[in-house]
Design an enzyme around this catalytic site. Sequence first.
Site, PDB file in Angstrom:
ATOM      1  CE1 TYR A  49      -3.681  -2.103   0.842  1.00  0.00           C
ATOM      2  CE2 TYR A  49      -3.085  -3.336   2.175  1.00  0.00           C
ATOM      3  CZ  TYR A  49      -3.709  -2.662   1.450  1.00  0.00           C
ATOM      4  OH  TYR A  49      -4.507  -3.690   1.207  1.00  0.00           O
ATOM      5  CG  HIS A  91      -6.911   5.505   1.244  1.00  0.00           C
ATOM      6  ND1 HIS A  91      -7.486   6.179   1.602  1.00  0.00           N
ATOM      7  CD2 HIS A  91      -7.177   4.175   2.037  1.00  0.00           C
ATOM      8  CE1 HIS A  91      -8.378   5.921   2.090  1.00  0.00           C
ATOM      9  NE2 HIS A  91      -8.644   4.871   2.094  1.00  0.00           N
ATOM     10  CG  ASN A 111     -14.320   3.280   5.223  1.00  0.00           C
ATOM     11  OD1 ASN A 111     -15.398   4.096   5.244  1.00  0.00           O
ATOM     12  ND2 ASN A 111     -13.780   2.876   3.960  1.00  0.00           N
TER      13      ASN A 111
END
Length: 193
Positions: free
Chosen positions: A18, A23, A117
Amino acid sequence: MATTTWLLIGLGNPGTEYAQTRHNAGFWWLDAFASELGINFKPGAKFFGDYARANWRGHDLWLLKPATFMNRSGQAVLALLNYYQIPLEHLLIAHDDLDLPPGVAKLKRAGGHGGHNGLRDIINRLGRRDFLRLRLGVGHPGSGQDVVSYVLNRPSREDRQAIEAAIGAGLEVLPEVLAGEMEKAMHRLHSQS
């Protein structure tokens, strides 16, 4: 001048898979600041993330990258806030923002989660939404159905350069933010967009 303690959070997902995804723009911002300060992050199990500490321009700073994955970011934020009794007024969260194009950074004093989120979990765990945010634009895929795939993929070279410019702009106004000069910081940052 009295020393103030601040908690600076960069939101992202842990792990090499990631590391370069949109993000993780919050992580990128915090990493850039740590690099500027010449400090390194270390794992902190009691804080559910990687942290660093620095004294900078009269401020005692805690830097934290939650290792809980995005949708549980509030666990890490709450742990460090509570442990060191840092007031919510001295919390700044840097995060990716789909509603801003790459290259744009905006400060926001409070508000909802906007579908993010990480912010959703932080708001739920804190029971409050009145904390500072540094919104780092990553652009929008155009369709809500593509959002998850979009934020979990790497930006193009051009978009990454634009995001890096926004990260730099966000760092430039940090002295004003920490000094409580939010109007000045917002004016400087928002006039660059």
